[in-house]
Design an enzyme around this catalytic site. Structure first.
Site, PDB file in Angstrom:
ATOM      1  N   TYR A   1       0.820  -1.214   0.000  1.00  0.00           N
ATOM      2  CA  TYR A   1       0.000   0.000   0.000  1.00  0.00           C
ATOM      3  C   TYR A   1       0.850   1.259   0.000  1.00  0.00           C
ATOM      4  O   TYR A   1       0.424   2.303  -0.486  1.00  0.00           O
ATOM      5  CB  TYR A   1      -1.026  -0.028   1.148  1.00  0.00           C
ATOM      6  CG  TYR A   1      -2.237  -0.815   0.727  1.00  0.00           C
ATOM      7  CD1 TYR A   1      -3.194  -0.258  -0.115  1.00  0.00           C
ATOM      8  CD2 TYR A   1      -2.390  -2.148   1.085  1.00  0.00           C
ATOM      9  CE1 TYR A   1      -4.282  -0.994  -0.557  1.00  0.00           C
ATOM     10  CE2 TYR A   1      -3.468  -2.896   0.647  1.00  0.00           C
ATOM     11  CZ  TYR A   1      -4.413  -2.305  -0.177  1.00  0.00           C
ATOM     12  OH  TYR A   1      -5.491  -3.027  -0.636  1.00  0.00           O
TER      13      TYR A   1
ATOM     14  N   HIS B   1      -5.349  -2.663   6.717  1.00  0.00           N
ATOM     15  CA  HIS B   1      -4.717  -3.730   5.937  1.00  0.00           C
ATOM     16  C   HIS B   1      -3.726  -4.554   6.754  1.00  0.00           C
ATOM     17  O   HIS B   1      -2.981  -5.356   6.214  1.00  0.00           O
ATOM     18  CB  HIS B   1      -4.036  -3.135   4.700  1.00  0.00           C
ATOM     19  CG  HIS B   1      -5.014  -2.591   3.722  1.00  0.00           C
ATOM     20  ND1 HIS B   1      -5.914  -3.400   3.071  1.00  0.00           N
ATOM     21  CD2 HIS B   1      -5.278  -1.327   3.309  1.00  0.00           C
ATOM     22  CE1 HIS B   1      -6.683  -2.655   2.287  1.00  0.00           C
ATOM     23  NE2 HIS B   1      -6.324  -1.390   2.418  1.00  0.00           N
TER      24      HIS B   1
END
Lengths: 751, 751
Positions: A273, A430
């Protein structure tokens, strides 16, 4: 190179921003500037790396122009038709805009104009996207996140063709498309815009970029500092269970630089990410630097945006693929378009570090803007120097005090062994529940893998390209990782809120001896009443052909528990030195917390001797030696149970299990050795070089391990487990021998 | 190029051989000759490919000389210490011999001499090798086969240093080593020497080569024509169940050229063993040509030895890896040393075909003899031309009348799709029970795999590097292959004797249309009372991005049976258009004939519609569409059950099952399509282009299939299943439309 900038570090009072008078902007002025265009035009045909990139992009856009413009009614999930077309469209517009500036050819501007007009025609009538899965639905796409992607790219296209358009055309496009679009992403989607999360970064930057192009101070302030009012309840969650708002949350772009980045440039969500967010972070930073240099964005928070580029480049294996920590898709690498752009921006705004050029050379393409040109020019001038990745400790947390990620690298000839130990914070929505987990690489081959995410990004057949149910039921669970699992429950009981309050702590990171690098970290909160202390040493020694990884996990608990300690390897088992029984029928290893996804393929019981398993993967042998206690269980597991849609890979693992233990210590050694060649059919060094792994001391003060080798040598490792001070002096006796040293660890070939 | 030679084809009366007077030999005179040495010396330093090979070999041998000579007492299985040392020794001696000739440096001759003297000292006292597993134990190695390897290489070394040695040294070495060694391999091991098998080829050649060096006419005759007396009972078997002797068996080298090679150069054991046998076949042929040119060995049997080189080069995927038919280890390729030598011998003795040079270029090394020099010189002169592998049918059997192996290749841009259909004879002891089985490649990636052998060659941990139990219980069984299995029994009931009496037959091989290539074959004996007729068409058409493989299996039987039809794919299942249930616990699919090794992971039931499964492997999508009957079962299986030592790979398969059917036809289509890139995260063409696969006629005369495509086109395929004549005229009506054509197959885009 970076230090020059960091040392000028300055704090920015964001309230200053609105007071800087906004002047009539030139166009283009975001990542590409008027001055840049001139320099590019002067150099056309002279700089191969740039020219080749230009030629490839031109070919692609020319084909798209020939194919005609399609702006379909939004309908599909990721991977589906309308999704992919809109995605292609924004990438194409951005490229066409650059081509227009560089080549001064109206056909590219016309293409952008016509496409923008089609969007401007469609947008006012668009309802929310028909797919209802997201916590923040978009209009063009199923989630606002992708709408923000669209605007980050399209605002650059608009900037490039701004002067080509008539005032009336601009008015139409801004009124019908960009202004409502930016409002929708912000005011219309506060739960998306006002977070600290990669989603919001995209949202903030989308609004900020178009604000800069349209010279709209309100949008720019909104982008930098978030919505003043969002009426969101604290504790609200998104559709993946991620926190949307915490009490007193700062918001906007600057908050998204402040919070998720550690002072070392590590982004708390993890490298996959970080890579994704890198693009908006850096193009907006470049645009701000070009339009509002007074903000000094590249110096913000001690130049953390520049540091983050280096952090990311270091979070890769030898082929540049990111370690798939947390939700990370394997195979994503620094060859991605986000990193192509990041490397060039880092080079241009970060002091022209020649090491970045070596990455640019590998990428073999540049962005078609002035940063890309600078990189290409420098490469042409042979200024590139190798970026040699070293062992590195990256702190996590805004202040660097929430654990981190340690990377140990050991190089021997052309081979690199890499340990990645994760002792970080939760990592936002996440994050995985895997305190003190590790992965291990032999060059680019995964020896001990981190599973990564359970998702097929942009493959529509698999849940519209979105996260799969198994991401929660398997990939995030502790048993999916190479760490300790107590009583078959995940760390923090898999509770996101509790996980988010905690992090592991560094105990030691000592890479001063390249042949004996040590990292050690402690986790006290994953299981209340239990402390976990993992120590890993990456050892190069003439007793071994390749590095040996010594792995010690010390567990202390207030009560008796079952401890599982998995190693997810790849390859074919060659041999095991203990008896095991293959299961006649395969049953899941458990019924929840990820265990329901593992088939129990075989199991054995450890004797007094070390338990050793060897396997072969891609022509290299590996041997795992475990100093287990007699009666410990060794389980061979394979992923794939309770997987109704074939969403999981069927990867194998070896689990060491201690039943009904209170304090317990796992001591393992993993060797990389030998080779097998299917063409010559020659086998070399197929056997472990370790005869015996012996725990010789394990108490409140010290852990000590002897490794007895085939060449009759003995390697002794001692560590103070209470005090990692480098100045403390130690003197202890082991097996009748007296050892003295200063510092936390001691190691010596004692025979 | 080859035809020039073939047309001179001559028969040799082996009885002539002894009458050709044996003259005092020059040395060296085997593969390397005196003349060759001169030419090599003249060209030293001038031919890069040769010089580099020389330099690499020199470095290796110099290191070995520095390390010193070790001749250990034989003890270990393959992969073990003594085995690997003796193997290294013969390879090193052969190289050192060549270096001595080329560089005229005595140190190499001395090395060979000293090693030979050590062997000569040890050999007379050696008992049989202590490992008792082989049907023909060796003395240096566990099997006589490896002893023969040793002598094939060492005889070349002896030839090279022959003149360096004193007469007395030669006498010692010949008396204590070579003569008893050759006698042991022949008279002492008739069950090994007097077969038609790659083992015997090595044995024959070992004896023949040393016979040539020692100018021993008796040994040479024995090599060429076998032992006159062997006292072996007909029907005797080896430890792998392979036949040793059949009634009236001819023996010796010439018999081993006559029988296992088809007129097309296909070697009945399959490419892996053909590669292995190629070295003795060709070096002995070259030696015979140099020493006994009157035999004209390269013209023997219409130049089959030269043809066999081409057959072998064609039996490879796009990266040169051999199709693992029968017992074949995956990964073995034309980069092996046997093929380096074969290509050079084929070039020099086979008419200097420039296409062979392109393979030599890829191999990037040559043998250090005159053939290697010729190749290197020609490569330097840029004479190489690409060897473009074409679709090809290779007959099996001495007269080419025992079925064969068909290869269909379809090229599109840089991509190659390859079908391999095996309808050959049993293939001696290394044959598998897999009539009409196929494998399928997308470039070098296996799409539908042939499992190959269950063995880890030369990896000692795995049964001493020998065949594993699972080779018989799994790899040889029919269910391990992509073909029909009736009532869960293997072809010929897995009986080697019955299998050896039978073969499939070609029905059609028509590659005249590169966009619609067809192969069709029939098997009438695998299951008494049942006939199997498989037809495969490899289709390129604008309705598809990549080739489509149409696969039709027609089964006719005298009674009702269960038919299983597996496809062993690789990759991750993306979607299936039918309901299936994943098993909650995994049970083996059956209890014998290989079924005991498959876990039943899931199963579903076919409806009236086509059943379709899509998967993703290495960035490419594949879709398998099956026109099943409602009620047919679809099983997802995974290998690994009843595998107590982790000897099997855990590969997946899809099995279509028809229960209680008498006559039955499977009609399947396999598409290769689209792509997924983990760096760009772009997905393209992820869905099947076939809407419906429809069997529109299936009777005693014709099979006809319509493929309905997403672009609304329909492709019709018709085949006469009784008469494959290319001149027959047909006229039939399908769905009210009339079709006329000449020849066996008809295909047309009818919409």
């Amino acid at each position: 190179m970076l230090s020059k900038i960091i040392n000028q570090g300055i704090a920015i009072a964001s309230c200053l921003l609105l007071s800087t008078s906004i002047m009539a902007q030139q166009h283009p002025s975001l990542v590409m500037t008027k001055k840049g265009v001139e320099k590019i035009r002067e150099n056309l045909g002279k700089v191969p790396l740039f020219d080749n990139s230009l030629s490839n992009v031109k070919e692609e856009v020319d084909q798209a122009i020939a194919d005609g413009i399609v702006v379909p009614i939004p309908k599909d999930m990721a991977g589906g038709y309308s999704h992919e077309v809109h995605k292609k469209n924004y990438l194409l517009m951005q490229k066409a805009g650059l081509l227009y500036q560089i080549l001064n050819d109206d056909s590219y501007a016309l293409y952008v104009k016509n496409m923008l007009l089609q969007y401007a025609k469609m947008y006012p009538k668009l309802p929310l996207h028909p797919q209802e899965r997201s916590y923040a639905r978009g209009k063009l796409f199923w989630q606002a996140l992708n709408d923000a992607n669209w605007l980050v790219y399209t605002s650059q296209a608009y900037d490039c063709v701004y002067d080509y358009l008539t005032k009336k055309e601009r008015a139409t496009i801004e009124k019908n498309l960009f202004k409502p679009y930016a409002d929708f992403l912000s005011i219309g989607s506060p739960q998306f815009f006002n977070r600290v999360h990669n989603h919001s970064t995209w949202g903030n930057v989308a609004v900020g970029m178009i604000g800069l192009v349209m010279d709209d101070a309100v949008l720019l302030d909104r982008a930098l500092n978030g919505l003043k009012e969002d009426n969101l309840p604290a504790g609200m969650k998104d559709n993946d269970g991620g926190l949307i708002k915490k009490e007193g949350q700062k918001t906007g772009f600057l908050a998204n630089v402040d919070e998720p980045f550690s002072p070392d440039g590590y982004y708390t969500e993890g490298p996959y990410y970080q890579r994704y967010a890198m693009y908006p972070f850096l193009v907006f930073a470049a645009a701000l630097q070009n339009s509002k240099p007074e903000i000094k964005i590249f110096e913000y928070k001690n130049a953390v945006l520049l540091k983050s580029i280096y952090a990311l480049l270091n979070l890769t294996n030898s082929e540049g693929e990111f370690f798939p920590l947390n939700d990370g898709q394997k195979g994503m690498s620094y060859y991605s378009r986000e990193l192509v752009s990041a490397v060039a921006i880092g080079y241009t705004y970060g002091g022209r570090d020649p090491e970045l050029l070596s990455i640019a050379k590998k990428q073999n393409r540049v962005e078609l803007d002035e940063n890309g040109l600078e990189v290409a020019l420098a490469v042409q001038q042979n200024l590139a120097e190798p970026l040699v990745k070293k062992s590195l400790n990256l702190s996590d947390g805004p202040d660097g005090k929430q654990g981190g990620v340690a990377i140990l690298r050991s190089r021997l000839n052309d081979d690199e062994s890499t340990v990645v130990l994760k002792y970080a914070a939760q990592g936002l929505s996440h994050g995985h529940y895997d305190k003190l987990s590790f992965s291990y690489y032999n060059n680019a081959d995964e020896v001990i893998q981190d599973y990564g995410l359970a998702r097929f990004v942009n493959i529509e057949q698999k849940n519209g390209g979105g996260y799969l149910k198994e991401n929660g039921s398997w990939a995030k669970q502790s048993i999916a990782h190479n760490t300790v699992i107590q009583n078959e429950t995940s760390h923090f009981n898999g509770d996101f809120d509790i996980g988010s309050l905690n992090h592991s702590d560094k105990y030691l990171f000592d890479v001063s001896d390249p042949n004996f690098q040590v990292v050690s970290a402690i986790e006290n909160n994953a299981y209340p009443g239990t402390s976990l202390h993992r120590t890993m040493a990456l050892i190069q020694d003439e007793s071994y052909e390749r590095p040996v990884l010594l792995d010690i996990m010390q567990i202390k608990s207030e009560q008796q528990n079952q401890y599982d300690f998995p190693y997810y390897y790849f390859g074919q088992i060659m041999s095991a030195n203990f008896k095991y029984e293959k299961s006649k029928a395969l049953m899941p290893l458990g019924d929840k917390n990820g265990y329901q996804h593992l088939w129990k393929e075989a199991s054995g019981v450890a004797t007094q001797d070390n338990s050793k398993v060897s396997w072969l993967n891609k022509g290299t042998f590996y041997s795992l030696t475990a100093a287990l206690s007699a009666g410990d269980e060794i389980i061979f597991a394979r992923l794939g149970a309770n997987d109704p849609n074939f969403n999981l890979r069927n990867d194998p693992g070896i689990i060491f299990r201690k039943k009904a233990a209170q304090n317990a210590t796992f001591v393992n050694a993993l060797e990389t050795h030998g080779s097998y060649n299917t063409v010559s059919e020659f086998t070399s060094n197929a056997y472990s070089s370790i005869i015996k792994l012996e725990k010789v001391r394990d108490d409140a003060n010290y852990i000590a391990v002897k490794i007895h080798n085939k060449d009759n040598s003995i390697l002794l490792f001692i560590m103070d487990v209470k005090d990692s001070s480098s100045s403390k002096t130690h003197q202890i006796t082991i097996d009748g021998e007296n050892y003295q040293w200063t510092g936390c660890v001691f190691h010596k070939k004692i025979k």
